[in-house]
Design a protein around this motif. Sequence first.
Motif, short mmCIF file in Angstrom:
data_model
loop_
_atom_site.label_atom_id
_atom_site.label_comp_id
_atom_site.label_asym_id
_atom_site.label_seq_id
_atom_site.Cartn_x
_atom_site.Cartn_y
_atom_site.Cartn_z
N UNK A 12 0.86 -1.19 0.00
CA UNK A 12 0.00 0.00 0.00
C UNK A 12 0.90 1.23 0.00
N UNK B 104 1.18 5.67 -0.38
CA UNK B 104 0.45 6.89 -0.06
C UNK B 104 1.30 8.11 -0.37
N UNK C 169 1.26 12.20 1.02
CA UNK C 169 0.74 13.24 1.91
C UNK C 169 1.51 14.52 1.60
N UNK D 78 -0.23 17.93 8.31
CA UNK D 78 0.03 16.94 7.29
C UNK D 78 -1.32 16.48 6.72
N UNK E 132 -3.57 14.20 3.81
CA UNK E 132 -3.62 13.05 2.91
C UNK E 132 -3.92 13.51 1.49
N UNK F 210 -6.87 3.86 -4.61
CA UNK F 210 -7.93 3.32 -3.76
C UNK F 210 -8.69 4.43 -3.05
N UNK F 211 -8.06 5.57 -2.87
CA UNK F 211 -8.73 6.69 -2.22
C UNK F 211 -7.96 7.96 -2.56
N UNK G 291 5.30 14.00 1.33
CA UNK G 291 5.77 12.77 1.95
C UNK G 291 5.15 11.56 1.26
N UNK H 237 -3.19 -2.63 4.99
CA UNK H 237 -3.87 -1.35 5.07
C UNK H 237 -4.29 -1.00 6.48
N UNK H 238 -4.80 -1.98 7.21
CA UNK H 238 -5.52 -1.62 8.42
C UNK H 238 -4.64 -1.55 9.65
N UNK I 135 1.40 0.06 10.61
CA UNK I 135 1.64 1.49 10.47
C UNK I 135 2.14 1.85 9.08
N UNK I 136 1.91 3.07 8.70
CA UNK I 136 2.49 3.60 7.47
C UNK I 136 3.89 4.13 7.80
N UNK I 137 4.85 3.81 6.94
CA UNK I 137 6.22 4.26 7.12
C UNK I 137 6.50 5.35 6.10
N UNK I 138 7.06 6.44 6.59
CA UNK I 138 7.22 7.64 5.77
C UNK I 138 8.66 7.85 5.32
N UNK I 139 8.80 8.45 4.14
CA UNK I 139 10.09 8.92 3.68
C UNK I 139 10.41 10.27 4.30
#
Lengths: 114, 116
Positions: free
Chosen positions: A31, A33, A35, A43, A45, A55-56, A91, A98-99, A102-106
């Motif tokens: 997944x 993303x 931001x 921040x 989305x 997907x969104x 970002x 997905x659920x 956690x999302x990992x950020x650059x």
Amino acid sequence: EPEVTQTPSHQVTQMGQEVILRCVPISNHLYFYWYRQILGQKVEFLVSFYNNEISEKSEIFDDQFSVERPDGSNFTLKIRSTKLEDSAMYFCASSRQAERRPQHFGDGTRLSIL
Amino acid sequence: AQSVAQPEDQVNVAEGNPLTVKCTYSVSGNPYLFWYVQYPNRGLQFLLKYITGDNLVKGSYGFEAEFNKSQTSFHLKKPSALVSDSALYFCAVRGGIKAAGNKLTFGGGTRVLVKP
């Protein structure tokens, strides 16, 4: 520890020009993303992407924006005709699931529109 | 719509003292809650999450957070702050129902300054 990498770290572009921001997500993540954070603001989305499709997306993500996963490793955000208000830190993030994961950020790309 | 509030723009604490960063949220269904930390010129680094189960969750670098459903809060805590904890802290939420999507909604951030 695997990381999300983003290039370039800083992009300066003339208003009206196209810009492509690049991201390499963590390799076993599915997944993806984008931001953004305008200076001094929250921040926000922009878009999520899974299985080679969006997907969104938020209301910010209008027709000027597009995302692509051109190969097995890169994930790109394109802004077709940049505006002054597109100046922000962008970002990229990825997650394995997905659920619950956690999302990992650059570290972000700072986009400056002149 | 989901939202997050971090009522304090900045928290100052002396090294060795306990640190608390406040967060309240609003979301449909059960919340999935996250804390991230941002150091200068770096991205958002995941600290901890609450999905379900024990209300007290432990994370990286000695941080913990307590989920309180009745107060819709998820405050971040550290018993003894270090100077190196000085950074910008973000609380984030996503709804636990499918209709909420996967997007994270962030609070405005709280700058923590730990003085020696």
